[in-house]
Design a protein around this motif. Sequence first.
Motif, PDB file in Angstrom:
ATOM      1  N   SER A   8       0.617  -1.198  -0.153  1.00  0.00           N
ATOM      2  CA  SER A   8       0.129   0.135  -0.128  1.00  0.00           C
ATOM      3  C   SER A   8       1.052   1.176   0.108  1.00  0.00           C
ATOM      4  N   SER A  12       1.048   4.093  -2.856  1.00  0.00           N
ATOM      5  CA  SER A  12       0.839   5.462  -2.488  1.00  0.00           C
ATOM      6  C   SER A  12       1.889   6.291  -2.699  1.00  0.00           C
ATOM      7  N   THR A  15       1.117   7.005  -6.478  1.00  0.00           N
ATOM      8  CA  THR A  15      -0.302   7.902  -6.528  1.00  0.00           C
ATOM      9  C   THR A  15      -0.050   9.163  -5.826  1.00  0.00           C
ATOM     10  N   ASN A  17      -1.933   9.835  -3.348  1.00  0.00           N
ATOM     11  CA  ASN A  17      -3.167  10.022  -3.095  1.00  0.00           C
ATOM     12  C   ASN A  17      -3.827   8.785  -2.440  1.00  0.00           C
ATOM     13  N   PHE A  18      -3.931   8.780  -1.133  1.00  0.00           N
ATOM     14  CA  PHE A  18      -4.630   7.399  -0.467  1.00  0.00           C
ATOM     15  C   PHE A  18      -6.170   6.872  -1.114  1.00  0.00           C
ATOM     16  N   GLN A  20      -6.963   7.184  -4.243  1.00  0.00           N
ATOM     17  CA  GLN A  20      -6.590   6.489  -5.704  1.00  0.00           C
ATOM     18  C   GLN A  20      -5.806   5.192  -5.201  1.00  0.00           C
ATOM     19  N   THR A  21      -5.152   5.114  -4.199  1.00  0.00           N
ATOM     20  CA  THR A  21      -4.467   3.810  -3.763  1.00  0.00           C
ATOM     21  C   THR A  21      -5.692   2.945  -3.189  1.00  0.00           C
ATOM     22  N   GLN A  29     -10.232   4.114   1.953  1.00  0.00           N
ATOM     23  CA  GLN A  29      -8.882   5.081   2.180  1.00  0.00           C
ATOM     24  C   GLN A  29      -8.458   4.920   3.780  1.00  0.00           C
ATOM     25  N   ILE A  32      -6.049   2.227   4.074  1.00  0.00           N
ATOM     26  CA  ILE A  32      -4.718   2.542   3.577  1.00  0.00           C
ATOM     27  C   ILE A  32      -3.994   3.493   4.535  1.00  0.00           C
ATOM     28  N   SER A  33      -4.714   4.448   5.112  1.00  0.00           N
ATOM     29  CA  SER A  33      -4.121   5.424   6.146  1.00  0.00           C
ATOM     30  C   SER A  33      -3.567   4.930   7.374  1.00  0.00           C
ATOM     31  N   ILE A  36      -0.422   2.870   6.532  1.00  0.00           N
ATOM     32  CA  ILE A  36       0.752   3.787   6.598  1.00  0.00           C
ATOM     33  C   ILE A  36       1.262   4.044   7.905  1.00  0.00           C
ATOM     34  N   ARG A  50       1.926  15.499   4.606  1.00  0.00           N
ATOM     35  CA  ARG A  50       0.587  15.816   4.234  1.00  0.00           C
ATOM     36  C   ARG A  50      -0.260  16.736   5.334  1.00  0.00           C
TER      37      ARG A  50
END
Length: 284
Positions: A8, A12, A15, A17-18, A20-21, A29, A32-33, A36, A50
């Motif tokens: 992931s 990311s 991209t 961009n979370f 889009q990932t 999202q 993914i966050s 990360i 960010r």
Amino acid sequence: MDLNALESFVLSAETLNFSQTAQRRNTVQSAISAQIRKLEQEVGHKLFDRGRGKAMTLTPEGRALAVQGRRILGLADEAVRSLDTARQARPLRLGTTVTLALSVVPEALAETAGQTRVEIDCDRSDRLLARLDAGDIDVALMMDQGRRSDRAMVVDMPLVWVAAHGFALAPDADVPLVFLTDGRDLRSHAFAALDRVGRRGFLAHLSPHPIGLRALVQAGLAVTIMPQAAVREPLYRVSKTAGLPALPRVALSLYRRTGADVPGTEALTAGVRRAICSGDGPGP
């Protein structure tokens, strides 16, 4: 390191961009966050800059991890592929008798050519099941050894009289016979059939090995008996004009080791069945 989280992160990093990932990874999202954040805790560094109103960028540590992360994921994929390759390269170990290896097996293998690598080991029928149970072979093709949970195929057929091409035998002549030294079952079938019609047979030759038996038959020195499916040139079924009696039926069976998942097993089993059932062997 969690490879799922690393994947992931690498995506990311491309991209930035979370959302889009998340779409490309078929998740949300927030997942993914969370991955990360977990990864940043594991490596002890912030990986992305960010914030509100700011475009997402990689930190120096993030850029370094993105490079190494791609390498790690590539190595992981390579490791999985190597396991798949090793499994595909695993040979299918077939145990069978010499007689069947010289008759049925070549036809069966011709139909499965290129699908798997095969190792063939020849032994006596009564030994093959023990070797199957011990894991020495994956598949055993032989004269039927009785019902078992691992018996995958059984085909019934007659025994037939076998000789060399052109072998002549008068209807009232004594029958010269050749058998394996330990081939008591087939020997008893032959003599019992001859006795039933009042015809005399005599043991002209013996051989401790099937190749020796075939040599004696091919030389035109004697007659033997085989399962019908095992008769292939240069051996032939004896002409009915010789007046030899009908023989009993036997079965050829294929046993497959329980739990063995070797590529090509199903194809080989089907090929063996077709080879056995393809005909009645060359005759006069």
